[in-house]
Design a protein around this motif. Structure first.
Motif, PDB file in Angstrom:
ATOM      1  N   THR A 168       0.757  -1.174  -0.074  1.00 48.64           N
ATOM      2  CA  THR A 168      -0.233  -0.035   0.140  1.00 48.64           C
ATOM      3  C   THR A 168       0.897   1.163  -0.066  1.00 48.64           C
ATOM      4  O   THR A 168       0.444   2.114  -0.694  1.00 48.64           O
TER       5      THR A 168
ATOM      6  N   SER B  35       1.218   4.072  -3.075  1.00 52.84           N
ATOM      7  CA  SER B  35       1.100   5.356  -2.755  1.00 52.84           C
ATOM      8  C   SER B  35       2.411   6.150  -3.636  1.00 52.84           C
ATOM      9  O   SER B  35       2.200   7.205  -4.095  1.00 52.84           O
TER      10      SER B  35
ATOM     11  N   ALA C  86      -4.014   9.431  -3.878  1.00 54.82           N
ATOM     12  CA  ALA C  86      -5.328   8.389  -3.263  1.00 54.82           C
ATOM     13  C   ALA C  86      -5.984   9.416  -2.363  1.00 54.82           C
ATOM     14  O   ALA C  86      -5.312   9.966  -1.299  1.00 54.82           O
TER      15      ALA C  86
ATOM     16  N   HIS D 127      -7.975   7.388  -0.795  1.00 53.54           N
ATOM     17  CA  HIS D 127      -8.095   6.138   0.311  1.00 53.54           C
ATOM     18  C   HIS D 127      -7.439   4.971  -0.306  1.00 53.54           C
ATOM     19  O   HIS D 127      -7.929   4.695  -1.547  1.00 53.54           O
ATOM     20  N   LEU D 128      -6.899   4.357   0.311  1.00 51.43           N
ATOM     21  CA  LEU D 128      -6.238   2.601  -0.087  1.00 51.43           C
ATOM     22  C   LEU D 128      -6.378   1.878   0.949  1.00 51.43           C
ATOM     23  O   LEU D 128      -6.022   2.056   1.965  1.00 51.43           O
TER      24      LEU D 128
ATOM     25  N   THR E  33      -5.880  -2.325   1.603  1.00 49.78           N
ATOM     26  CA  THR E  33      -5.361  -3.594   1.093  1.00 49.78           C
ATOM     27  C   THR E  33      -5.445  -4.685   2.232  1.00 49.78           C
ATOM     28  O   THR E  33      -5.193  -4.650   3.366  1.00 49.78           O
TER      29      THR E  33
ATOM     30  N   LEU F 197      -7.076  -5.293  -3.157  1.00 49.47           N
ATOM     31  CA  LEU F 197      -6.911  -3.719  -2.996  1.00 49.47           C
ATOM     32  C   LEU F 197      -8.260  -3.107  -3.406  1.00 49.47           C
ATOM     33  O   LEU F 197      -8.932  -3.220  -4.420  1.00 49.47           O
TER      34      LEU F 197
ATOM     35  N   ALA G  86      -9.546   1.054  -3.705  1.00 50.23           N
ATOM     36  CA  ALA G  86      -8.825   2.434  -3.897  1.00 50.23           C
ATOM     37  C   ALA G  86      -9.616   3.593  -4.389  1.00 50.23           C
ATOM     38  O   ALA G  86     -10.631   3.408  -5.331  1.00 50.23           O
TER      39      ALA G  86
ATOM     40  N   ILE H  97      -9.079   7.204  -6.014  1.00 53.51           N
ATOM     41  CA  ILE H  97      -8.293   8.094  -6.238  1.00 53.51           C
ATOM     42  C   ILE H  97      -8.576   9.051  -7.425  1.00 53.51           C
ATOM     43  O   ILE H  97      -8.937   8.936  -8.540  1.00 53.51           O
TER      44      ILE H  97
ATOM     45  N   ALA I  69      -0.533   0.050  -9.622  1.00 56.60           N
ATOM     46  CA  ALA I  69      -0.958  -1.339  -8.840  1.00 56.60           C
ATOM     47  C   ALA I  69      -0.074  -2.355  -9.028  1.00 56.60           C
ATOM     48  O   ALA I  69       0.600  -2.961  -8.154  1.00 56.60           O
TER      49      ALA I  69
ATOM     50  N   ALA J 135      -7.662  -5.475  -7.807  1.00 54.63           N
ATOM     51  CA  ALA J 135      -7.491  -4.062  -7.754  1.00 54.63           C
ATOM     52  C   ALA J 135      -8.571  -3.563  -8.350  1.00 54.63           C
ATOM     53  O   ALA J 135      -9.006  -3.716  -9.296  1.00 54.63           O
TER      54      ALA J 135
END
Length: 143
Positions: free
Chosen positions: A61, A65, A75, A77-78, A80, A102, A104, A106, A118, A139
């Protein structure tokens, strides 16, 4: 530059009836319980596979980023989850796979740019490079 981090383990007793504890240099884990029941029977405490999963999820993660930043994205929010598979193979146990899941958020990211970042992070985060296991990734980019 070399960065060194340490963790320690202590064990008393036999394999099935023994008890152990794990501690980390940072103090996040401080004599945290582990044993046969936490590894093979879902007892209270932690186990090596869970710790590897946490390390891999965190490393991937953070690497993602960085890859997003290199591509001009940030991002919102991520999240994982790393699922580590321990299997009995050839009379012994091996970690055979890690699956990264994952989700995400973004803003402004294209699917293509997200997928590239990713997969690059999956292949190149230090924990992925360490593991001799099949590493897979799902992802999902959410709006």
């Amino acid at each position: 530059m070399t960065i060194k981090r340490s963790a320690s383990a202590a064990w008393s007793g036999g394999l099935k009836d023994g008890k152990g504890s794990i501690s980390t240099q940072s103090g996040v884990l401080d004599s945290t319980q582990y044993g046969f029941n936490t590894r093979f029977e879902n007892g209270p405490g932690t186990n090596p596979e869970e710790l590897i999963g946490a390390a891999h999820a965190g490393c991937f993660t953070m690497a993602l980023s960085g890859k997003l930043g290199e591509a001009g994205m940030t991002a919102k929010h991520l999240a994982t989850t790393a699922t580590v598979s321990l299997e009995k193979v050839d009379g012994g146990f091996s970690i055979t796979a890690v699956h990264l899941d994952l989700v995400a958020q973004i803003p402004g990211a294209s699917q293509e740019a997200f997928d590239k970042a990713a997969h690059d992070a999956k292949a190149n985060c230090p924990v992925s490079k360490l593991l001799n296991a099949k590493i897979t990734l799902d992802a999902r980019l959410e709006a």
